[in-house]
Design an enzyme around this catalytic site. Structure first.
Site, mmCIF file in Angstrom:
data_model
loop_
_atom_site.group_PDB
_atom_site.id
_atom_site.type_symbol
_atom_site.label_atom_id
_atom_site.label_comp_id
_atom_site.label_asym_id
_atom_site.label_seq_id
_atom_site.Cartn_x
_atom_site.Cartn_y
_atom_site.Cartn_z
ATOM 1 N N GLU A 242 56.511 44.535 55.039
ATOM 2 C CA GLU A 242 57.146 43.651 54.066
ATOM 3 C C GLU A 242 56.071 43.061 53.169
ATOM 4 O O GLU A 242 55.161 42.366 53.636
ATOM 5 C CB GLU A 242 57.950 42.532 54.725
ATOM 6 C CG GLU A 242 58.684 41.695 53.677
ATOM 7 C CD GLU A 242 59.628 40.652 54.235
ATOM 8 O OE1 GLU A 242 60.384 40.065 53.437
ATOM 9 O OE2 GLU A 242 59.621 40.409 55.462
ATOM 10 N N ASP B 167 57.567 37.911 42.219
ATOM 11 C CA ASP B 167 57.485 37.093 41.003
ATOM 12 C C ASP B 167 57.856 37.956 39.795
ATOM 13 O O ASP B 167 57.226 38.991 39.557
ATOM 14 C CB ASP B 167 56.058 36.565 40.847
ATOM 15 C CG ASP B 167 55.953 35.457 39.804
ATOM 16 O OD1 ASP B 167 56.725 35.501 38.821
ATOM 17 O OD2 ASP B 167 55.109 34.569 39.969
#
Length: 219
Positions: free
Chosen positions: A51, A126
């Site tokens: 991850e 982001d």
């Protein structure tokens, strides 16, 4: 992220000086020497999930709790989030989670063996919405190449974002990268049966649409 060798060396020194210490933290010590994941997890674990940007760890903790025969490597550069996740891991007695605090946009391909992961998860990176900052986005052509190299044949890449322009840009990237294919749908707005993070819950409560892009590695 393309930076000069001098900058890379400074970033590397910064990476190896993290103040956090844990038996579950995989800390690189030498540039160019890859981490042996199979030796970093209990012997019975042979399958691995990565991850990228694990946040506060809700997704990985739930996945690891439900599948203790798979090793979960969490890359998260914010140490306070790793510490929070480690408290949950310890409470649940999970031995199939490990961490790395490096910034994967700098040293991603230097640290990990090729074709080692069954799945790679990227949740809500982001979006860098301003055009002049788009170069900072995680999802770039060279990153897709690196992800492709790390996945086993038939391995899955799971990507999620709540920012529509980023989703569309990522779809465009995938269309130019035929070594990843979608199976049922090119993108979806639901992901049934998959853990939902606190951040994702917040976004859904705000009425945000979530885009899920799932791809499979082919030769």
């Amino acid at each position: 992220m393309l930076v000069s060798p001098e900058i890379q060396e400074k970033l590397w020194k910064f990476t190896t000086k993290t103040s956090y210490r844990s038996d579950y933290l995989l800390q690189p010590k030498e540039r160019g020497k890859k981490i042996d994941l199979k030796k970093s997890f209990p012997e019975e674990i042979q399958n691995f999930v990565l991850e990228l940007g694990s946040g506060w760890g809700e997704v990985a903790i739930e996945l690891a709790s439900n599948d203790r025969q798979t090793g979960y490597l969490l890359m998260e550069k914010k140490v306070n989030r790793i510490i929070h996740t480690e408290k949950q891991r310890k409470t649940l007695g999970l031995e199939n989670i490990r961490y790395m605090t490096v910034n994967f946009q700098w040293f991603f391909d230097e640290l990990l063996e090729k074709e080692i992961f069954d799945r790679i998860i990227i949740n809500f990176p982001d979006p860098w919405p301003k055009k002049k900052h788009h170069k900072n986005r995680l999802m770039q052509g060279d990153m897709l190449e690196q992800i492709y190299d790390l996945l086993k044949p038939g391995g899955k890449l799971l990507f999620a974002t709540d920012y529509g322009p980023y989703a569309r840009r990522t779809i465009s990237l995938f269309r130019k990268f035929p070594k990843f294919v979608w199976e049922e749908k090119e993108y979806e707005f639901e992901r049934p049966g998959f853990p939902v993070s606190f951040f994702e819950t917040e976004k859904r409560n705000e009425g945000r649409r979530i885009y899920y892009l799932n791809r499979t590695k082919v030769r």
